[in-house]
Write a protein that holds these residues in place. Structure first.
Motif, PDB file in Angstrom:
ATOM      1  N   VAL A 147     -22.037  28.017 -32.019  1.00 48.04           N
ATOM      2  CA  VAL A 147     -22.536  28.424 -33.326  1.00 48.04           C
ATOM      3  C   VAL A 147     -21.330  28.436 -34.252  1.00 48.04           C
ATOM      4  N   ARG A 148     -21.436  27.728 -35.362  1.00 47.91           N
ATOM      5  CA  ARG A 148     -20.364  27.720 -36.355  1.00 47.91           C
ATOM      6  C   ARG A 148     -20.845  28.539 -37.551  1.00 47.91           C
ATOM      7  N   ILE A 149     -20.051  29.512 -37.948  1.00 44.55           N
ATOM      8  CA  ILE A 149     -20.358  30.345 -39.106  1.00 44.55           C
ATOM      9  C   ILE A 149     -19.280  30.087 -40.149  1.00 44.55           C
ATOM     10  N   GLN A 150     -19.727  29.790 -41.350  1.00 44.40           N
ATOM     11  CA  GLN A 150     -18.782  29.506 -42.426  1.00 44.40           C
ATOM     12  C   GLN A 150     -19.141  30.351 -43.637  1.00 44.40           C
ATOM     13  N   ARG A 151     -18.147  30.934 -44.238  1.00 43.53           N
ATOM     14  CA  ARG A 151     -18.324  31.736 -45.446  1.00 43.53           C
ATOM     15  C   ARG A 151     -18.470  30.791 -46.621  1.00 43.53           C
ATOM     16  N   VAL A 152     -19.513  30.988 -47.424  1.00 42.40           N
ATOM     17  CA  VAL A 152     -19.722  30.186 -48.622  1.00 42.40           C
ATOM     18  C   VAL A 152     -19.271  31.031 -49.800  1.00 42.40           C
TER      19      VAL A 152
END
Length: 153
Positions: A68-73
């Protein structure tokens, strides 16, 4: 004492903060082992606390080497905040979307905790006690007016 979901959320946010790329990749099973919980608990935290409305993009790959890749927008620059607000809110807005936007602004330190609490109180379905779709239209107008007045300095 904080519950397991809060601990997992905080752990992931800390990882994101320390990341030089602005994103993290995790494996559900490894994280579940670390917190002595089932992988579905990890899924729950990610799906409820790391949403686009709250300022996160989540990409998931299942299977053997799944991750799972989580990226802050990041929110747009301050001079385009008005446009972002109008685009997100539109002519009507559901409570969950409005709360997500407030959360995102609070996380970005564009509104204080107190301001966020006031915004949430004003847009709550019990406060705007009228039938749909009028309630969502009123919520959009109120939220847009309050945010523009708070953010345009």
């Amino acid at each position: 004492m904080r519950n397991i979901s809060d601990l997992i959320e905080q752990y992931l946010k800390n990882m994101l903060q320390e990341s030089t790329e602005g994103s993290v990749e995790i494996q559900r099973n490894e994280l579940a082992e670390k917190f002595s919980c089932v992988p579905s608990q990890i899924n729950y935290v990610i799906s409820t606390r790391f949403t686009l409305e709250k300022g996160y993009m989540v990409e998931s790959k299942r299977g053997g080497g799944g991750y799972v890749r989580i990226q802050r927008v990041e929110l747009p620059a301050l001079q385009t905040i008005q446009f972002h607000i109008r685009q997100t809110i539109g002519d009507c807005v559901e409570q969950s979307v409005a709360e997500g936007l407030i959360y995102q602004l609070e996380e970005a330190l564009l509104v204080t905790k107190r301001e966020a609490q006031l915004l949430r109180a004003a847009i709550n379905r019990e406060t705007i006690a009228v039938k749909l779709p009028l309630r969502d239209e009123l919520r959009a107008r109120l939220l847009r007016a309050m945010l523009i007045s708070l953010l345009v300095k």
